[in-house]
Design an enzyme around this catalytic site. Structure first.
Site, PDB file in Angstrom:
ATOM      1  CB  SER A 182       7.669   3.551   3.382  1.00 31.21           C
ATOM      2  OG  SER A 182       8.590   2.791   2.624  1.00 31.21           O
ATOM      3  CE  LYS A 226       2.127   1.180   6.268  1.00 27.07           C
ATOM      4  NZ  LYS A 226       2.694   0.963   4.947  1.00 27.07           N
ATOM      5  CG  HIS A 270       4.247   5.955   4.691  1.00 30.50           C
ATOM      6  ND1 HIS A 270       4.279   5.461   5.979  1.00 30.50           N
ATOM      7  CD2 HIS A 270       4.594   4.925   3.886  1.00 30.50           C
ATOM      8  CE1 HIS A 270       4.652   4.201   5.946  1.00 30.50           C
ATOM      9  NE2 HIS A 270       4.845   3.838   4.695  1.00 30.50           N
TER      10      HIS A 270
HETATM   11  C1  PLP Z   1       2.882  -0.296   4.273  1.00 32.94           C
HETATM   12  C2  PLP Z   1       2.902  -0.010   2.815  1.00 32.94           C
HETATM   13  C3  PLP Z   1       2.129  -0.760   1.939  1.00 32.94           C
HETATM   14  C4  PLP Z   1       1.388  -1.991   2.375  1.00 32.94           C
HETATM   15  O1  PLP Z   1       0.270  -1.680   3.128  1.00 32.94           O
HETATM   16  P1  PLP Z   1      -0.293  -2.739   4.195  1.00 32.94           P
HETATM   17  O2  PLP Z   1      -1.668  -2.281   4.445  1.00 32.94           O
HETATM   18  O3  PLP Z   1       0.601  -2.637   5.389  1.00 32.94           O
HETATM   19  O4  PLP Z   1      -0.220  -4.082   3.555  1.00 32.94           O
HETATM   20  C5  PLP Z   1       2.113  -0.387   0.611  1.00 32.94           C
HETATM   21  N1  PLP Z   1       2.825   0.661   0.171  1.00 32.94           N
HETATM   22  C6  PLP Z   1       3.592   1.400   0.994  1.00 32.94           C
HETATM   23  C7  PLP Z   1       4.370   2.543   0.454  1.00 32.94           C
HETATM   24  C8  PLP Z   1       3.670   1.082   2.343  1.00 32.94           C
HETATM   25  O5  PLP Z   1       4.447   1.779   3.154  1.00 32.94           O
END
Ligand code: PLP
Length: 396
Positions: A181, A240, A209
């Site tokens: 991330s 995302k 991601h």
């Molecule tokens: C953003 C993220 C999460 C959490 O996801 P949300 O839906 O924002 O709670 C989990 N793992 C990774 C690698 C992330 O970047």
């Protein structure tokens, strides 16, 4: 009594580690309104520009008209409405797994799933750069945790040997991300899977991601490398590239049924609003369609332009020698080093009309503070060119 919190906050400020909320007075998109100022937004994980897409909005509005707003209770009581199940069927089909389960966030998916997979006495092996949700899930499980340096197969192998020797008969779970991330690099999935098989371990792969960005129809790294069947637990988020909110686990039918019975963040929390599930379903349908694939290819063009214009500046201290795949991700770290240097650069960019967040400890290691630039399919080429020009000039 002295105000202990004020004292702690003062310490944060002294180290340039204090954080504050900013109010965005508009929908998400390539341009956002920050305190009345229009800024070009390079901070968001809305990689495909779906967060304010008419298709998703309409799906949510139609679901509100039919199902109302709140789900009323948890999924296992009477909170499972038709949109939740439709979403899970679509997720499994899109990812090519037997079944899927959605959670109210990716964070909830991690902290619910890890403790359902391993328990006290078992072993979890985590990549050093794993997301906080995976670390928290591992801690909650009560299993023994060993961290291996980022993408370091040799160290992982010796941890596996140790686990097999010292904890014979116990379950071993490897946890990593497909695209990291804060660095945007990828995991060596094929080699990880070889190790996993050799040591009879399980692999949980967080594709947060990668989905929407990598692989056919944005199905992620495992699908891109044709390794879908080998990954035991495929995790991802709906928040995302999919532009909505929520998390998911995809895998075998028995895994999903086990999670329904054991994942506490799933069992003891009210179901996500049905309109959110309906919007996420519209996003999955879009990604699986030719229009979605076209949008993803547009994103890849933007990523390519960014790669040409902005020399990569990674400086993760524990990065291994192996050249990592920078080709595919939409995340561009621009490492400034000192926390204050990253903040100053972000401020200077904001003055010029760009919103790029400075990421600091504890999200990244101390002294590796950085700008985390994300490009999306919704950015124009001109917006990307202007940003890269400003960064080059301001950091000269
Ligand atoms: C953003 C993220 C999460 C959490 O996801 P949300 O839906 O924002 O709670 C989990 N793992 C990774 C690698 C992330 O970047």
């Amino acid at each position: 009594m002295a105000d202990i919190f004020a004292q702690q906050l003062e310490t944060l400020r002294a180290h340039a580690l204090d954080r504050h909320l900013r109010e965005i007075g508009s929908a998400q998109g390539p341009i956002v309104d920050l305190a009345g100022k229009r800024l070009i937004n390079f901070s968001s994980n809305d990689y495909l520009g779906l967060a304010n897409d008419p298709r998703l909005r309409e799906a949510a509005i139609a679901a509100i008209a039919e199902f109302g707003v709140g789900a009323g209770t948890s999924r296992l009581i009477s909170g499972t409405q038709s949109p939740h199940l439709r979403l899970e069927i679509a997720l499994a089909k899109w990812k090519g797994t037997q079944a899927a389960l959605s959670f109210s966030s990716g964070y909830a998916a991690a902290v619910g799933t890890l403790p359902a997979l391993v328990a006290k006495g078992d072993v979890v092996l985590l990549d050093k750069l794993c997301h906080a949700s995976l670390i928290d899930g591992a801690r909650l499980s009560g299993a023994i945790i060993r961290v291996f340096p980022h993408n370091h197969l040799g160290k992982l192998e010796s941890h596996l040997e140790w686990a097999q020797r010292e904890h014979a008969g116990k379950r071993i779970l490897i946890v990593t991300e497909s695209v990291f991330s804060m660095d945007g690099d990828a995991a060596p999935l094929r080699e990880l899977l070889e190790l996993k098989k050799r040591f009879c371990a399980l692999l949980l792969l967080d594709e947060a991601h990668a989905i929407g960005v990598i692989g056919p129809n944005g199905r992620g790294l495992a699908a891109a490398e044709n390794l879908n069947k080998d990954v035991d637990v495929q995790m991802g988020t709906l928040s995302k590239a999919l532009g909505v909110s929520g998390g998911y686990i995809c895998g075998s039918r028995s895994l999903i049924e086990w999670l329904i019975n054991r994942a506490r963040s799933f069992i003891y929390s009210t179901a996500p609003p049905p309109a959110i599930a309906a919007a996420a379903l519209a996003a999955v349908d879009f990604l699986a369609s030719p229009d979605g694939e076209e949008r993803r290819l547009l994103l890849r063009q933007r990523i390519k332009l960014m790669q040409e214009l902005l020399p990569v500046r990674p400086a993760t201290p524990n990065r291994p020698d192996r050249t990592v795949d920078r080709v595919s991700s939409a995340i561009f770290p621009w490492v400034a080093g000192a926390e204050q240097a990253a903040i100053d650069l972000a401020r200077a960019l904001q003055k010029e009309g760009f919103f790029v967040p400075a990421i600091r400890y504890p999200t990244v290691a101390k002294g590796s503070a950085r700008l985390r630039i994300t490009v999306t399919a919704a950015h124009s080429e001109d917006q990307i060119r202007a940003l890269c020009e400003a960064i080059a000039r301001l950091s000269a």
